[in-house]
Enzyme design. Structure first.
Site, PDB file in Angstrom:
ATOM      1  N   ARG A  27       0.820  -1.109   0.188  1.00 32.66           N
ATOM      2  CA  ARG A  27      -0.095   0.081  -0.080  1.00 32.66           C
ATOM      3  C   ARG A  27       0.560   1.253   0.555  1.00 32.66           C
ATOM      4  NH1 ARG A  27      -4.910  -0.840   1.755  1.00 32.66           N
ATOM      5  NH2 ARG A  27      -5.626   1.353   2.544  1.00 32.66           N
ATOM      6  N   TRP A  75       2.148   6.407   4.408  1.00 32.31           N
ATOM      7  CA  TRP A  75       3.083   7.425   2.854  1.00 32.31           C
ATOM      8  C   TRP A  75       2.045   8.332   3.146  1.00 32.31           C
ATOM      9  CZ3 TRP A  75       4.262   5.308  -1.793  1.00 32.31           C
ATOM     10  CH2 TRP A  75       3.719   5.481  -2.861  1.00 32.31           C
ATOM     11  N   LYS A 482      -4.826   4.532 -21.790  1.00 30.29           N
ATOM     12  CA  LYS A 482      -5.514   3.761 -21.610  1.00 30.29           C
ATOM     13  C   LYS A 482      -6.036   2.072 -21.762  1.00 30.29           C
ATOM     14  CE  LYS A 482      -4.456   4.706 -18.528  1.00 30.29           C
ATOM     15  NZ  LYS A 482      -3.474   5.390 -17.788  1.00 30.29           N
TER      16      LYS A 482
HETATM   17  C1  F6R Z   1       0.637   4.866 -18.479  1.00 28.80           C
HETATM   18  C2  F6R Z   1       1.472   5.781 -17.429  1.00 28.80           C
HETATM   19  C3  F6R Z   1       3.169   5.857 -17.715  1.00 28.80           C
HETATM   20  C4  F6R Z   1       2.996   7.290 -17.154  1.00 28.80           C
HETATM   21  C5  F6R Z   1       4.744   7.623 -17.945  1.00 28.80           C
HETATM   22  C6  F6R Z   1       5.552   8.143 -16.741  1.00 28.80           C
HETATM   23  O1  F6R Z   1      -0.726   4.476 -17.444  1.00 28.80           O
HETATM   24  O2  F6R Z   1       1.465   4.686 -16.614  1.00 28.80           O
HETATM   25  O3  F6R Z   1       2.232   6.604 -19.024  1.00 28.80           O
HETATM   26  O4  F6R Z   1       1.992   7.903 -16.939  1.00 28.80           O
HETATM   27  O5  F6R Z   1       5.244   6.781 -17.682  1.00 28.80           O
HETATM   28  O6  F6R Z   1       4.943   8.281 -15.283  1.00 28.80           O
HETATM   29  P1  F6R Z   1       5.152   9.177 -13.994  1.00 28.80           P
HETATM   30  O7  F6R Z   1       4.136   9.767 -13.973  1.00 28.80           O
HETATM   31  O8  F6R Z   1       5.278   8.167 -12.961  1.00 28.80           O
HETATM   32  O9  F6R Z   1       6.806   9.641 -14.088  1.00 28.80           O
END
Ligand code: F6R
Length: 602
Positions: A27, A75, A482
């Site tokens: 979590r 968290w 998505k």
């Molecule tokens: C899509 C997804 C990725 C992240 C991307 C950036 O569902 O999760 O496209 O958004 O790899 O990741 P962060 O936000 O962790 O920098």
């Protein structure tokens, strides 16, 4: 967002607590702590970082004989991940652990401070233990003091409290955050979800909102506002992974459903009656700033793109958004009057981190919007705003996107206040809409069932176009992302008005168009864009509050008074559509092929 365990009995308590906390680490964690009372002696330990740090710290500590004990893994949402902010929180002779939010904690804290109480942490939780001791002094009855304390708390909580004033007792209360009690003969366990007690307790009782009470001498006394209550236990499931998903089939599904609740956390203490405030940003933070550049990847890039409309419209500031991996190599022109914002769920995305370092080298002021405190991007930035989404396990990001977009909307208003580009009237309207967002994010059975039924018609074809205008264009991009991530079907997000400049050539009955048709934003314009597609026989799935005759399939949304309410409601529809298509195709929803949750390579 945190995890709670408790144990009352004769077994070695430290191991039960640490093993239980280990089960809750999925979590999220940034610190953990335990408190044990044996005889009359209270011992407590806390450590920042992973649980192994707490294990190391308690290496030589052992418990013997009967005792009571509580533990917590945290968290960070309010206050940095430090030892002082880690639970259990200490009063003079009592300890408390808590999940959820005490919404009136600032009022309670002021009241206690005015009576001479000294607070050690920045958390809302600490108010519980001081209130308890205050009432204990007045009433000289620990349970009456606990009951009185609970009466004063507003918000969502699950809490356990132990005190030297009742060294054989664990006090508990639940309202809005999960908590259960496990039984194995005289041994009594508490936890915020099944996993820590699977294999230990045999029977379980899932507390209901408003219930509180105490465990003592192998029995539990349970109360609600009608007085003492009897309860019936049930056999405990033995499947840990199932338990972690809290009854949902997938983490992604659980996270979609969680969005309504976590949004409350995102707004807490920030969306106030007449303004939006970020204690993370000092008053001079925006001085000398005349432009914004945002860098991010994937889903975070989509929330950035939505924000660019909001910054220009609300804060009247130039805003430009770039995919971090492109920004890094384009030799960008950077000027010092630009605020450099990075957005990242994980805070570890290599491209985003490197873009941030480049901006810093160019002398730009930096702000990160991130879900993980102490992550590389947060540490590297001049200031950070946490999205408070809680850990996200599904690889396809859902609640991270929702909370990022919410923070960016809040930030646009906050900047608007600072630059005096928003009137109080506009501010009031926006705040009223913000407060409705948690409701707009609720997944109803009817909606989920509808998407489940619709999904069977969208398992083939030669591709999907998600189309929208304005902020619904980034939402279209996100809906398409998505779908492709978890269904492996080709999907594109497109500005609705741009289809006629090329992609409409693809239109036929096997081209599926998911049309985002908000009532509050350019409805007539997007309607004519969709009509053009329909005339070419494209199959249309329209999402709108307004019935649309040409739609082959139609999902009617409820909100039609504010674009952001429509945005968040439609976001949930696109998430559920992707989920249900993926399930029907038999894909691994939580761990789609070829993807990783955190992309720490270039
Ligand atoms: C899509 C997804 C990725 C992240 C991307 C950036 O569902 O999760 O496209 O958004 O790899 O990741 P962060 O936000 O962790 O920098």
């Amino acid at each position: 967002m945190c995890g709670i365990v408790g144990y009352l009995g004769k077994k070695e308590k430290k191991e039960i607590l640490l093993d239980g906390l280990q089960e809750l680490e999925y979590r999220g964690y940034d610190s953990a702590g335990i408190a044990v009372i044996e005889g009359k002696k209270l011992n407590s330990f806390k450590a920042v970082g992973k649980l192994e740090n707490l294990r190391e710290k308690t290496k030589t500590f052992q418990t013997e004989g009967f005792g009571v004990s509580i533990g917590h893994t945290r968290w960070a949402t309010h206050g940095k991940p430090t030892e002082l902010n880690a639970h259990p929180h200490l009063g003079a002779y009592s300890y408390v652990v808590h999940n959820g939010i005490i919404e009136n904690y600032q009022k309670l804290k002021k009241e206690l401070q005015s009576e001479g109480v000294n607070f050690l942490s920045q958390t809302d939780t600490e108010t519980i233990v001081h209130l308890f001791e205050k009432y204990h002094k007045q009433l000289n009855d620990p349970f009456a003091a606990f009951a009185q304390t609970i009466q004063r708390l507003e918000g969502a909580y699950a809490t356990l409290l132990v005190s030297e004033s009742a060294p054989d007792t664990i006090f508990f209360a639940k309202n809005g955050s999960p908590m259960l009690i496990g039984f194995d003969g005289d041994e009594i366990y508490f936890a915020s979800s099944d996993t820590p007690i699977i294999g230990k307790a045999k029977e379980v009782y899932y507390l209901e909102d408003g219930e509180y009470g105490y465990a003592k001498s192998g029995t539990v006394k349970l109360y609600n506002n009608h007085g003492e209550k009897s309860f019936i236990t049930q056999a405990l499931s033995l499947d840990k992974i199932l338990a972690q998903k809290e009854g949902y089939r997938f983490f992604m599904e659980k996270e979609i459903y969680e969005q309504s609740r976590v949004m409350g956390e995102t707004m807490m203490g920030r969306v106030l009656d007449d303004r939006v405030d970020f204690e993370e940003l000092d008053a001079a933070f925006f001085d000398g700033i005349h432009a914004i550049k945002i860098c991010a990847c994937g889903t975070s890039y989509h929330s950035a793109l939505a924000a660019s409309y909001l910054f220009e419209r609300i804060s009247k500031i130039r805003c430009n958004v770039e995919i971090a991996s492109e920004f890094r190599y384009k030799e960008p022109l950077l000027t010092k009057d630009t605020l450099f914002i990075t957005i990242s769920q994980s805070g570890e995305t290599a491209d985003t981190l490197e873009a941030l370092k480049m901006a810093k080298r160019a002398g730009l002021k930096s702000l990160s919007i991130c879900n993980v405190d102490n992550s590389s991007i947060v540490r590297e930035s001049d200031a950070a705003i946490l999205t408070r989404a809680g850990i996200e396990k599904g690889v396809a990001s859902t609640k991270a996107f929702a909370t990022q977009t919410m923070v960016l909307w809040m930030l646009a208003l906050h900047m608007g206040q600072h630059k005096q580009t928003v009137s109080q009237e506009v501010l009031n309207t926006e705040i009223a809409a913000m407060l409705q967002i948690p409701k707009a994010l609720i997944v109803t059975d009817a909606l989920h069932e509808k998407l489940h039924r619709l999904s069977k018609r969208y398992l083939h074809g030669h591709g999907f176009f998600f189309i929208g205008r304005d902020i619904f264009y980034p939402l279209a991009l996100e809906g398409a992302l998505k779908l492709k991530e978890i269904s492996y079907l080709h999907a594109e997000g497109y500005p609705a008005g741009e289809m006629k400049h090329g992609p409409i050539a693809l239109a036929d009955s096997e081209l599926f168009t998911v049309a985002l048709m908000p009532k509050t934003m350019h409805y007539d314009k997007i309607k004519s864009n969709v009509e053009e597609l329909s005339a070419r026989d494209a199959t249309i799935l329209a999402i709108s509050p307004e019935p649309f005759e040409l739609a082959d399939d139609f999902v009617q949304t409820a909100y039609d008074t504010h674009p952001m309410l429509e945005f968040f409601e439609m976001m949930v529809v696109t998430q559920l559509l992707a989920l249900e298509i993926s399930v029907r195709l038999g894909n691994d929803v939580d761990m789609p092929r070829n993807l990783a949750k955190s992309v720490t390579v270039e």
